[in-house]
Design a protein around this motif. Structure first.
Motif, PDB file in Angstrom:
ATOM      1  N   LEU A   5       5.227  -2.907   7.366  1.00 33.95           N
ATOM      2  CA  LEU A   5       5.391  -3.106   5.930  1.00 33.95           C
ATOM      3  C   LEU A   5       5.956  -1.827   5.323  1.00 33.95           C
ATOM      4  O   LEU A   5       5.463  -0.735   5.557  1.00 33.95           O
ATOM      5  CB  LEU A   5       4.082  -3.538   5.268  1.00 33.95           C
ATOM      6  CG  LEU A   5       2.872  -2.616   5.206  1.00 33.95           C
ATOM      7  CD1 LEU A   5       2.912  -1.724   3.954  1.00 33.95           C
ATOM      8  CD2 LEU A   5       1.584  -3.421   5.202  1.00 33.95           C
ATOM      9  N   SER A   6       7.043  -1.996   4.618  1.00 33.20           N
ATOM     10  CA  SER A   6       7.731  -0.900   3.931  1.00 33.20           C
ATOM     11  C   SER A   6       8.753  -1.557   3.016  1.00 33.20           C
ATOM     12  O   SER A   6       8.574  -2.710   2.606  1.00 33.20           O
ATOM     13  CB  SER A   6       8.393   0.059   4.935  1.00 33.20           C
ATOM     14  OG  SER A   6       9.483  -0.573   5.580  1.00 33.20           O
ATOM     15  N   GLY A   7       9.845  -0.868   2.724  1.00 32.96           N
ATOM     16  CA  GLY A   7      10.900  -1.475   1.937  1.00 32.96           C
ATOM     17  C   GLY A   7      11.844  -2.318   2.759  1.00 32.96           C
ATOM     18  O   GLY A   7      12.719  -2.997   2.212  1.00 32.96           O
ATOM     19  N   ASN A   8      11.690  -2.298   4.079  1.00 27.30           N
ATOM     20  CA  ASN A   8      12.532  -3.080   4.981  1.00 27.30           C
ATOM     21  C   ASN A   8      12.009  -4.511   5.053  1.00 27.30           C
ATOM     22  O   ASN A   8      10.826  -4.731   5.319  1.00 27.30           O
ATOM     23  CB  ASN A   8      12.535  -2.444   6.376  1.00 27.30           C
ATOM     24  CG  ASN A   8      13.547  -3.082   7.307  1.00 27.30           C
ATOM     25  OD1 ASN A   8      14.082  -4.149   7.020  1.00 27.30           O
ATOM     26  ND2 ASN A   8      13.812  -2.430   8.428  1.00 27.30           N
ATOM     27  N   SER A  37      10.895   3.741   1.048  1.00 32.94           N
ATOM     28  CA  SER A  37      11.069   3.764  -0.405  1.00 32.94           C
ATOM     29  C   SER A  37      10.084   2.872  -1.151  1.00 32.94           C
ATOM     30  O   SER A  37       9.858   3.052  -2.348  1.00 32.94           O
ATOM     31  CB  SER A  37      12.498   3.356  -0.769  1.00 32.94           C
ATOM     32  OG  SER A  37      12.751   2.007  -0.388  1.00 32.94           O
ATOM     33  N   SER A  38       9.503   1.866  -0.475  1.00 35.06           N
ATOM     34  CA  SER A  38       8.558   0.966  -1.155  1.00 35.06           C
ATOM     35  C   SER A  38       7.563   0.409  -0.156  1.00 35.06           C
ATOM     36  O   SER A  38       7.701   0.609   1.057  1.00 35.06           O
ATOM     37  CB  SER A  38       9.294  -0.179  -1.869  1.00 35.06           C
ATOM     38  OG  SER A  38      10.001  -0.980  -0.941  1.00 35.06           O
ATOM     39  N   SER A  39       6.576  -0.319  -0.679  1.00 35.70           N
ATOM     40  CA  SER A  39       5.489  -0.843   0.155  1.00 35.70           C
ATOM     41  C   SER A  39       5.197  -2.281  -0.265  1.00 35.70           C
ATOM     42  O   SER A  39       4.443  -2.524  -1.207  1.00 35.70           O
ATOM     43  CB  SER A  39       4.248   0.040  -0.015  1.00 35.70           C
ATOM     44  OG  SER A  39       3.185  -0.420   0.774  1.00 35.70           O
ATOM     45  N   LYS A  40       5.802  -3.239   0.434  1.00 28.78           N
ATOM     46  CA  LYS A  40       5.664  -4.658   0.077  1.00 28.78           C
ATOM     47  C   LYS A  40       4.462  -5.255   0.810  1.00 28.78           C
ATOM     48  O   LYS A  40       4.590  -6.058   1.738  1.00 28.78           O
ATOM     49  CB  LYS A  40       6.952  -5.408   0.424  1.00 28.78           C
ATOM     50  CG  LYS A  40       8.189  -4.865  -0.294  1.00 28.78           C
ATOM     51  CD  LYS A  40       9.450  -5.613   0.108  1.00 28.78           C
ATOM     52  CE  LYS A  40      10.678  -5.046  -0.584  1.00 28.78           C
ATOM     53  NZ  LYS A  40      11.922  -5.774  -0.208  1.00 28.78           N
ATOM     54  N   THR A  56      -5.439 -10.508  12.820  1.00 26.10           N
ATOM     55  CA  THR A  56      -4.389  -9.677  12.239  1.00 26.10           C
ATOM     56  C   THR A  56      -5.012  -8.385  11.746  1.00 26.10           C
ATOM     57  O   THR A  56      -5.927  -8.406  10.922  1.00 26.10           O
ATOM     58  CB  THR A  56      -3.680 -10.394  11.080  1.00 26.10           C
ATOM     59  OG1 THR A  56      -3.052 -11.591  11.571  1.00 26.10           O
ATOM     60  CG2 THR A  56      -2.617  -9.499  10.456  1.00 26.10           C
ATOM     61  N   VAL A  57      -4.530  -7.261  12.261  1.00 29.49           N
ATOM     62  CA  VAL A  57      -5.012  -5.930  11.893  1.00 29.49           C
ATOM     63  C   VAL A  57      -3.936  -5.248  11.057  1.00 29.49           C
ATOM     64  O   VAL A  57      -2.765  -5.230  11.442  1.00 29.49           O
ATOM     65  CB  VAL A  57      -5.315  -5.085  13.146  1.00 29.49           C
ATOM     66  CG1 VAL A  57      -5.689  -3.658  12.751  1.00 29.49           C
ATOM     67  CG2 VAL A  57      -6.438  -5.725  13.964  1.00 29.49           C
ATOM     68  N   ILE A  58      -4.331  -4.706   9.919  1.00 26.68           N
ATOM     69  CA  ILE A  58      -3.386  -4.003   9.052  1.00 26.68           C
ATOM     70  C   ILE A  58      -3.834  -2.557   8.897  1.00 26.68           C
ATOM     71  O   ILE A  58      -4.970  -2.292   8.495  1.00 26.68           O
ATOM     72  CB  ILE A  58      -3.269  -4.681   7.672  1.00 26.68           C
ATOM     73  CG1 ILE A  58      -2.895  -6.154   7.827  1.00 26.68           C
ATOM     74  CG2 ILE A  58      -2.222  -3.957   6.816  1.00 26.68           C
ATOM     75  CD1 ILE A  58      -2.770  -6.907   6.507  1.00 26.68           C
ATOM     76  N   LEU A  59      -2.941  -1.631   9.213  1.00 23.23           N
ATOM     77  CA  LEU A  59      -3.195  -0.202   9.056  1.00 23.23           C
ATOM     78  C   LEU A  59      -2.401   0.266   7.847  1.00 23.23           C
ATOM     79  O   LEU A  59      -1.203   0.517   7.922  1.00 23.23           O
ATOM     80  CB  LEU A  59      -2.762   0.552  10.315  1.00 23.23           C
ATOM     81  CG  LEU A  59      -3.270   0.006  11.661  1.00 23.23           C
ATOM     82  CD1 LEU A  59      -2.707   0.829  12.814  1.00 23.23           C
ATOM     83  CD2 LEU A  59      -4.782  -0.024  11.704  1.00 23.23           C
ATOM     84  N   SER A  60      -3.086   0.370   6.696  1.00 25.09           N
ATOM     85  CA  SER A  60      -2.372   0.625   5.436  1.00 25.09           C
ATOM     86  C   SER A  60      -3.348   1.033   4.347  1.00 25.09           C
ATOM     87  O   SER A  60      -4.533   0.680   4.397  1.00 25.09           O
ATOM     88  CB  SER A  60      -1.608  -0.639   5.002  1.00 25.09           C
ATOM     89  OG  SER A  60      -1.075  -0.503   3.710  1.00 25.09           O
ATOM     90  N   ASP A  61      -2.827   1.732   3.347  1.00 21.60           N
ATOM     91  CA  ASP A  61      -3.638   1.999   2.151  1.00 21.60           C
ATOM     92  C   ASP A  61      -3.706   0.776   1.240  1.00 21.60           C
ATOM     93  O   ASP A  61      -4.494   0.736   0.299  1.00 21.60           O
ATOM     94  CB  ASP A  61      -3.105   3.208   1.376  1.00 21.60           C
ATOM     95  CG  ASP A  61      -1.628   3.084   1.009  1.00 21.60           C
ATOM     96  OD1 ASP A  61      -1.089   1.961   1.010  1.00 21.60           O
ATOM     97  OD2 ASP A  61      -1.002   4.118   0.708  1.00 21.60           O
ATOM     98  N   MET A  62      -2.870  -0.237   1.535  1.00 17.42           N
ATOM     99  CA  MET A  62      -2.836  -1.533   0.842  1.00 17.42           C
ATOM    100  C   MET A  62      -2.372  -1.430  -0.619  1.00 17.42           C
ATOM    101  O   MET A  62      -2.622  -2.332  -1.412  1.00 17.42           O
ATOM    102  CB  MET A  62      -4.181  -2.257   0.935  1.00 17.42           C
ATOM    103  CG  MET A  62      -4.667  -2.498   2.360  1.00 17.42           C
ATOM    104  SD  MET A  62      -3.465  -3.308   3.452  1.00 17.42           S
ATOM    105  CE  MET A  62      -3.505  -4.992   2.837  1.00 17.42           C
ATOM    106  N   TRP A  63      -1.663  -0.378  -0.946  1.00 15.62           N
ATOM    107  CA  TRP A  63      -1.034  -0.272  -2.266  1.00 15.62           C
ATOM    108  C   TRP A  63       0.285  -1.037  -2.239  1.00 15.62           C
ATOM    109  O   TRP A  63       1.182  -0.708  -1.472  1.00 15.62           O
ATOM    110  CB  TRP A  63      -0.743   1.185  -2.625  1.00 15.62           C
ATOM    111  CG  TRP A  63      -1.906   1.978  -3.120  1.00 15.62           C
ATOM    112  CD1 TRP A  63      -2.612   2.925  -2.436  1.00 15.62           C
ATOM    113  CD2 TRP A  63      -2.484   1.919  -4.425  1.00 15.62           C
ATOM    114  NE1 TRP A  63      -3.600   3.452  -3.224  1.00 15.62           N
ATOM    115  CE2 TRP A  63      -3.546   2.857  -4.449  1.00 15.62           C
ATOM    116  CE3 TRP A  63      -2.217   1.168  -5.573  1.00 15.62           C
ATOM    117  CZ2 TRP A  63      -4.336   3.070  -5.583  1.00 15.62           C
ATOM    118  CZ3 TRP A  63      -3.001   1.376  -6.698  1.00 15.62           C
ATOM    119  CH2 TRP A  63      -4.040   2.315  -6.699  1.00 15.62           C
ATOM    120  N   ASP A  64       0.407  -2.071  -3.058  1.00 18.52           N
ATOM    121  CA  ASP A  64       1.669  -2.787  -3.193  1.00 18.52           C
ATOM    122  C   ASP A  64       2.494  -2.098  -4.268  1.00 18.52           C
ATOM    123  O   ASP A  64       2.009  -1.845  -5.371  1.00 18.52           O
ATOM    124  CB  ASP A  64       1.425  -4.255  -3.553  1.00 18.52           C
ATOM    125  CG  ASP A  64       2.676  -5.101  -3.397  1.00 18.52           C
ATOM    126  OD1 ASP A  64       3.632  -4.906  -4.179  1.00 18.52           O
ATOM    127  OD2 ASP A  64       2.705  -5.964  -2.513  1.00 18.52           O
TER     128      ASP A  64
END
Length: 221
Positions: A75-78, A112-115, A141-149
């Motif tokens: 997950l990113s801007g891509n 550049s972003s976090s979708k 499903t495992v998510i490694l993230s701060d979870m800020w959209d």
């Protein structure tokens, strides 16, 4: 003169209607979603990448002898969310080591972003669509993230959140579990609410914030 005989010229023969491909039911499918956005970069380099290696190694060990799939998403801007699908040992065969794989992940990212909402939705939807996934397949499903959209437009954000909710409900109804690690403390209530609304029961999900030194790892057996 050439004559084509369409009916009645040759006696038809019964041909057994068998498929050409074996449709094998998967025992398990693990998806790991990694946050490659700018806001999570320091966590990824410092702690999250180590946890990713631990999870993939644990899954590789405990899935031996079973039909299992590993999916890697970002997950990113891509907008290209899914980066890899294969058996757990395929990851080792494709990359010479952790450093090469880490470079591969970063090359596929746009910091550049976090979708977060969109990437989470597309990840669980992809897992459900994999050939061999049935109601008996163990899904995590495992998510490694701060979870800020990073979407701050309230209309677009609510639309993305609603789409995510529908996907999570379908995923949960199929028996899927969720694990979130390194979640920003401010985002904990948001994701607790999302999982509650989607109907996840305790034991089928975990949310651990960025302050947890030793995360609770899932059981794959």
């Amino acid at each position: 003169m050439t004559c084509f005989c369409l009916v009645g010229c040759v006696e038809s023969q019964q041909v057994e209607n068998t498929g050409h491909f074996e449709n094998r039911e998967l025992d398990a499918c693990l998806a790991i979603v990694v946050d490659l956005s700018g806001s999570f970069q320091s966590y990824w380099d410092d702690r999250a990448y180590t946890l990713f290696l631990q999870l993939s190694e644990l899954y590789f060990t405990e899935s031996m002898g079973s039909d299992a799939k590993l999916v890697i998403c970002q997950l990113s801007g891509n907008d290209q969310v899914v980066l890899f699908e294969g058996q757990p040992d395929d990851l080792r065969n494709r990359f010479s080591g952790p450093e090469e794989f880490n470079e591969f992940l970063k090359a596929k990212s746009d910091p550049s972003s976090s979708k977060v909402f969109d990437a989470t939705r597309r990840s669980v939807d992809y897992v459900r669509s994999i050939t061999g996934v049935t109601e008996n397949t163990k899904l995590l499903t495992v998510i490694l993230s701060d979870m800020w959209d990073s979407e701050y437009d309230p209309v677009l954000r609510n639309t993305s959140r609603e789409k995510l909710m529908q996907s999570l409900i379908s995923y949960r109804q199929q028996g899927g579990g969720m694990a979130l690690y390194f979640v920003a403390e401010e985002q904990m209530p948001e994701w607790q609410s999302i999982f509650n609304e989607a109907g996840f029961e305790p034991g089928h999900y975990i949310i651990e914030n960025e302050l947890v030194a030793t995360p609770q790892l899932p059981q794959f057996d």
